[in-house]
Write an enzyme that holds these catalytic residues in place. Structure first.
Site, PDB file in Angstrom:
ATOM      1  N   HIS A 156       0.838  -1.192   0.000  1.00 30.37           N
ATOM      2  CA  HIS A 156       0.000   0.000   0.000  1.00 30.37           C
ATOM      3  C   HIS A 156       0.879   1.251   0.000  1.00 30.37           C
ATOM      4  O   HIS A 156       1.745   1.407   0.853  1.00 30.37           O
ATOM      5  CB  HIS A 156      -0.903   0.033   1.232  1.00 30.37           C
ATOM      6  CG  HIS A 156      -2.032  -0.944   1.170  1.00 30.37           C
ATOM      7  ND1 HIS A 156      -3.071  -0.943   2.083  1.00 30.37           N
ATOM      8  CD2 HIS A 156      -2.299  -1.937   0.293  1.00 30.37           C
ATOM      9  CE1 HIS A 156      -3.930  -1.911   1.777  1.00 30.37           C
ATOM     10  NE2 HIS A 156      -3.465  -2.529   0.710  1.00 30.37           N
ATOM     11  N   TYR A 160      -9.615   5.208   7.046  1.00 34.03           N
ATOM     12  CA  TYR A 160      -9.795   5.632   8.431  1.00 34.03           C
ATOM     13  C   TYR A 160     -10.913   6.673   8.443  1.00 34.03           C
ATOM     14  O   TYR A 160     -10.792   7.720   7.801  1.00 34.03           O
ATOM     15  CB  TYR A 160      -8.508   6.241   8.987  1.00 34.03           C
ATOM     16  CG  TYR A 160      -7.408   5.242   9.249  1.00 34.03           C
ATOM     17  CD1 TYR A 160      -7.215   4.706  10.522  1.00 34.03           C
ATOM     18  CD2 TYR A 160      -6.554   4.829   8.231  1.00 34.03           C
ATOM     19  CE1 TYR A 160      -6.206   3.793  10.771  1.00 34.03           C
ATOM     20  CE2 TYR A 160      -5.536   3.905   8.475  1.00 34.03           C
ATOM     21  CZ  TYR A 160      -5.376   3.398   9.742  1.00 34.03           C
ATOM     22  OH  TYR A 160      -4.376   2.480   9.985  1.00 34.03           O
ATOM     23  N   PRO A 196      -4.425   0.623  18.559  1.00 32.11           N
ATOM     24  CA  PRO A 196      -4.185   0.082  17.213  1.00 32.11           C
ATOM     25  C   PRO A 196      -4.278   1.110  16.093  1.00 32.11           C
ATOM     26  O   PRO A 196      -3.904   0.808  14.961  1.00 32.11           O
ATOM     27  CB  PRO A 196      -5.270  -0.993  17.069  1.00 32.11           C
ATOM     28  CG  PRO A 196      -6.339  -0.596  18.034  1.00 32.11           C
ATOM     29  CD  PRO A 196      -5.634   0.066  19.177  1.00 32.11           C
ATOM     30  N   LYS A 209       0.975   0.311  15.020  1.00 29.93           N
ATOM     31  CA  LYS A 209       2.363   0.358  15.470  1.00 29.93           C
ATOM     32  C   LYS A 209       2.788  -0.824  16.348  1.00 29.93           C
ATOM     33  O   LYS A 209       3.984  -1.010  16.573  1.00 29.93           O
ATOM     34  CB  LYS A 209       2.610   1.656  16.246  1.00 29.93           C
ATOM     35  CG  LYS A 209       2.479   2.916  15.408  1.00 29.93           C
ATOM     36  CD  LYS A 209       3.461   2.913  14.257  1.00 29.93           C
ATOM     37  CE  LYS A 209       3.275   4.087  13.335  1.00 29.93           C
ATOM     38  NZ  LYS A 209       4.016   3.939  12.068  1.00 29.93           N
ATOM     39  N   TYR A 259       3.340   7.238   9.710  1.00 31.10           N
ATOM     40  CA  TYR A 259       2.579   6.032   9.390  1.00 31.10           C
ATOM     41  C   TYR A 259       3.470   4.954   8.775  1.00 31.10           C
ATOM     42  O   TYR A 259       3.369   3.781   9.143  1.00 31.10           O
ATOM     43  CB  TYR A 259       1.429   6.375   8.429  1.00 31.10           C
ATOM     44  CG  TYR A 259       0.394   5.276   8.330  1.00 31.10           C
ATOM     45  CD1 TYR A 259      -0.710   5.249   9.177  1.00 31.10           C
ATOM     46  CD2 TYR A 259       0.521   4.243   7.401  1.00 31.10           C
ATOM     47  CE1 TYR A 259      -1.660   4.244   9.098  1.00 31.10           C
ATOM     48  CE2 TYR A 259      -0.418   3.228   7.317  1.00 31.10           C
ATOM     49  CZ  TYR A 259      -1.504   3.236   8.164  1.00 31.10           C
ATOM     50  OH  TYR A 259      -2.438   2.218   8.085  1.00 31.10           O
TER      51      TYR A 259
END
Length: 398
Positions: free
Chosen positions: A72, A205, A297, A301, A389
């Site tokens: 991704h 998200y 979550p 990480k 990220y």
């Protein structure tokens, strides 16, 4: 039994450490209280940072990951009914993440260990650690034998505590020498796993006045979805139909139209917490992974932090045996904690940005939407999100 390193805990952190030490010619044994099938039955996240991907390759177990993992280069942030893509690949100079389930990571490491004929002791009960403040640490455990429970002892040079949040290693550290930091969030994640195609090729998200939602995946045919729910909710309160209906209400029209529903093959509610232990070394015992820290979550990480702990620890142990230096051992806790706090900060910030906090009222929702609007229209803001990220480099800031 006498080994150089006794690893307590047979999850991904323990098995990754065992494999890296094996590659360096260091003798290690893994002691796990559950069965292999139980460990593999635990459903966990599966977004791997580049550092974690590189470690799997270094351990010699990356073949299936590269064949089946989904690369991704970005993810979507949904707020006020519209999606906006964070182009991680462009913003970070070509970095990506990979979706590959933690269960599959663990399976690959277990299979490699078994193929090499290395020792893993499953179903070890009443594990205890001793004398880690000396140069002769020991691990004791009980295991069923022909005459019932038998007590076994392992002598070693070092103990690696990879046994999770509820494990014996952190619990055995002297209370006067340890400090713990914790934040409990007032909600949990209700998660569903289903054999349905993902609603989108990358993660979504979602910030919604009804609460947070996450659209994730394990493969092209298996999806993982989450909803923010109150801590008072129980899994049995949520039928599959109720879950899908609530998810639709938190998505944008395009995602809602593309959502394929089906029966859940796993459903659970996970509480959210931020937790860090300082230090992570006690004489010749080291903590790694969930034994030392927990992150919410949001941002994925947990597994990646465990992998970097293991990288620092394996390097330190290899230097001790090969170069006869204790520098890496002495610096282990400090190096880990610097990286851990950065990831904890990002996870805390991302959780606060994306979730509904009823006590903040409508103005809290407006503040979140304003910050999200800034982030997607600011190159610097978007880059900060993307850099965190995909994961900061191992030597960031050193």
């Amino acid at each position: 039994m006498r080994v150089q390193v006794a690893i307590v805990g047979g999850g991904p952190a323990g098995h990754l450490l065992g494999q890296l030490l094996y590659k360096a010619g260091i003798d290690a044994v893994i002691i796990e209280r559950q069965t292999r099938d139980y460990v593999l039955g635990r459903i966990r996240a599966g977004v791997l940072e580049q550092v974690c991907i590189d470690l799997m390759d270094e351990a010699g177990v990356g073949q299936r990951m590269h064949a089946e993992g989904l690369v991704h280069g970005g993810f979507d942030m949904l707020f006020k009914g519209e999606r906006h893509r964070i182009d991680m690949n462009r913003l970070t100079g070509g970095k990506n993440v990979m979706v590959y389930g933690q269960t599959e990571v663990t399976r690959d490491l277990m299979d490699a260990r078994q193929a090499a004929g290395l020792t893993t002791i499953y179903e070890a009960s009443n594990v205890t650690v001793h004398d880690f403040d000396t140069d002769k640490p020991r691990v004791r455990y009980e295991k069923d034998g022909p005459n019932g429970k038998e007590v076994h002892e392992i002598e070693c040079d070092f103990i690696a505590g990879c046994d999770g949040f509820h494990g014996v290693c952190r619990a055995s550290a002297p209370r006067s020498a340890i400090r713990e930091y914790e934040k409990i969030y007032p909600f949990g994640w209700l998660g569903i796993l289903s054999d349905t195609p993902p609603v989108h090729h990358e993660l979504i998200y979602a910030n919604s006045p009804r609460g947070f939602a996450l659209c994730s995946q394990r493969s092209h045919t298996r999806s993982r979805y989450y909803l923010q729910v109150p801590l008072t909710d129980k899994v049995e309160d949520w039928s599959d139909e109720a879950f899908w209906q609530e998810l639709r209400l938190r998505l944008d029209p395009e995602a809602r139209a593309k959502l394929v529903t089906g029966p859940s093959i796993e459903k659970s509610i996970a509480p959210l917490r931020s937790f860090v232990t300082e230090p992570m070394r006690f004489g010749r015992m080291f903590l790694a992974g969930d034994a030392a820290h927990i992150v919410p979550p949001t941002g994925a990480k947990g597994l990646n932090l465990a992998a970097t702990d293991v990288k620092y620890l394996s390097n330190a142990l290899i230097e001790f045996y090969q170069d006869k230096t204790e520098a890496g051992i002495d610096n282990y806790s400090e190096r880990c904690l610097r990286r851990i706090w950065r990831a904890e900060r990002f996870s805390w910030w991302f959780t606060g940005l994306m979730h509904r906090f009823p006590e903040n009222g409508e103005i809290g929702q407006k503040f979140q939407e304003a910050e999200l609007d800034y982030l997607i229209h600011s190159e610097a803001g978007a880059r900060s999100v993307a850099e965190n990220y995909v994961g900061l480099p191992l030597d960031f800031g050193e």
